[in-house]
Design an enzyme around this catalytic site. Structure first.
Site, PDB file in Angstrom:
ATOM      1  N   GLY A  91       0.814  -1.202   0.000  1.00  0.00           N
ATOM      2  CA  GLY A  91       0.000   0.000   0.000  1.00  0.00           C
ATOM      3  C   GLY A  91       0.849   1.254   0.000  1.00  0.00           C
ATOM      4  O   GLY A  91       1.920   1.293   0.622  1.00  0.00           O
ATOM      5  N   SER A 109      -0.627   7.187   3.283  1.00  0.00           N
ATOM      6  CA  SER A 109       0.239   8.051   4.077  1.00  0.00           C
ATOM      7  C   SER A 109       0.951   7.293   5.188  1.00  0.00           C
ATOM      8  O   SER A 109       2.164   7.462   5.379  1.00  0.00           O
ATOM      9  CB  SER A 109      -0.574   9.212   4.657  1.00  0.00           C
ATOM     10  N   LYS A 155     -11.596   3.554  18.554  1.00  0.00           N
ATOM     11  CA  LYS A 155     -11.219   4.967  18.724  1.00  0.00           C
ATOM     12  C   LYS A 155     -11.564   5.769  17.481  1.00  0.00           C
ATOM     13  O   LYS A 155     -11.811   6.984  17.557  1.00  0.00           O
ATOM     14  CB  LYS A 155      -9.741   5.081  19.079  1.00  0.00           C
ATOM     15  N   ASN A 177     -10.883  10.785  10.867  1.00  0.00           N
ATOM     16  CA  ASN A 177     -12.197  10.470  11.434  1.00  0.00           C
ATOM     17  C   ASN A 177     -12.778  11.673  12.175  1.00  0.00           C
ATOM     18  O   ASN A 177     -13.979  11.961  12.068  1.00  0.00           O
ATOM     19  CB  ASN A 177     -12.083   9.269  12.371  1.00  0.00           C
TER      20      ASN A 177
END
Length: 392
Positions: free
Chosen positions: A67, A70, A251, A316
């Site tokens: 992948g 970032s 979270k 998020n």
């Protein structure tokens, strides 16, 4: 573009010089002596363990990163900077991004302000990326992990350790990464799960960061600890894989709630109450699933929760802020180039709560808001009007 990370050591030396100039002004002599003795004891202990680590150097020639997002890029760069002789190869799908990394030494999609070290390259060939690698960092989003691993599993040596940095719960199966990876590869495949408060941008800047390496294999966890440990990165180890994973997943949902509070401009009182309630809900579910309380209060639990709920770089949290400001979820997601794992995870968390018979008011409210059943303002009103209860 930013090249080398910030010189943490130089900054610490300057701060130490200032501290020395003011030495002895605060505490009486007896307390000052005790403080210095405690500090000197700690430093002796640190030097002893550093000498042991230096005599047992970890020799690594190549690491592959699955992948080109970032965080996967940042963790690969952290290794490349710390170990000048290592080759870090990113396995990507996009040939244009691959070209930019190889020719411009820049991840132009996710980290365009940073120059990548010369020992970082990219390829779209899985066979080329995996060949000769001694470790594999898995940074593919959770919802795409199963299909990705099925596509490359025939190329993966059974002894190649997988270091998963992906956080979340698979929609449909309700499985954590520690369940998805073995179900595709093998229950015996060596795997470690990295988590903790670590924004990719700050890792790229070389700012001090602490993470946790979780594995049932203690020796493997310690190996990954040695692999990533550097003056700018501390790595703790644990065998509590469930605790690290469930905290790292939940979270993200709580961060959306925190963002909503910010977007509605409800103030610090509301934010503190919201995050505290969310921490309790994560603890209730995590312990029912077998997590250790020490994990929940540690780096990969409370540490990651604090960063994601309060940090402005949190994807998020940003989703929540924009929801609180009245934007539609579809528009928010369409305008973002990166995945906010809390969005798909929210509904799965509600299913887990039902399975383990735990009530999670805040996390359930997030799922309701994301699905369009209630507005952010309605969710806050309903949460505030729940029955008054005893602290637990």
């Amino acid at each position: 573009m930013s090249g080398c990370p910030a010189d943490v050591a130089a900054g610490a030396a300057a701060a130490g010089a200032c501290a020395t100039a003011d030495a002895g002004l605060l505490y009486p002599p007896s307390e000052r002596t005790q403080i210095r003795n405690s500090w000197n004891s700690l430093m002796r202990w640190a030097r002893y363990f550093r000498s042991r680590e230096e005599s047992d150097a970890l020799l690594v020639e190549k690491v592959v990163v699955f992948g080109g997002g970032s965080f996967g890029t940042a963790m690969g760069v952290a290794l490349a900077r710390q170990r000048k002789n290592i080759q870090v190869t990113l396995l990507l799908r996009d040939p244009y991004l691959c070209r930019d990394i190889n020719e411009l030494h820049c991840n132009t999609r996710y980290l365009k302000d940073f120059v990548l070290p010369a020992n970082v390259n990219a390829t779209t060939s899985a066979a080329e990326a995996i060949a000769g690698a001694q470790f594999a960092i898995h940074a593919v989003p959770v919802q795409h992990t199963r299909a990705f691993l099925q596509g490359i599993k025939d190329l993966l040596p059974p002894t190649l350790p997988i270091i998963s940095v992906s956080k979340g719960i698979e929609v449909g199966s309700g499985q954590l990464m520690s369940e998805v990876i073995p179900s595709v590869l093998s229950k015996k495949h060596p795997t470690v799960y990295l988590s903790g408060p670590s924004f990719a941008k700050e890792v790229m800047m070389g700012r001090p960061t602490g993470i946790v390496a979780a594995s049932k294999d203690k020796a493997l966890a310690r190996t990954i600890q040695r692999l990533f440990a550097s003056p700018s990165m501390r790595v703790n180890t644990t065998t509590d894989v469930i605790g690290v994973e469930i905290c790292g997943s939940l979270k993200n949902v709580l961060a959306i709630a925190a963002g909503i509070v910010e977007g509605l401009e409800l103030g610090p009182n509301a934010m503190a109450a919201l995050v505290a309630q969310g921490c309790s809900e994560i603890r209730w579910l995590a312990t029912k699933m077998g997590a250790k309380t020490a994990t929940i209060s540690g780096l990969s639990g409370l540490g990651d929760i604090m960063l994601t709920c309060y940090g402005s770089l949190s994807r998020n949290r940003t989703v929540g802020v924009r929801l609180g400001q009245g934007e539609k979820l579809a528009d928010i997601l369409a305008s973002s180039s990166q995945v906010a794992e809390g969005v798909p995870t929210a509904a799965v968390v509600v299913n887990l709560a039902r399975k383990y018979r735990v009530q999670l008011p805040v996390l359930t409210a997030v799922a309701q808001v994301l699905d369009g059943h209630i507005t952010a303002k309605q969710a806050v009103f309903e949460i505030m009007n729940l029955p008054q209860i005893e602290e637990r």
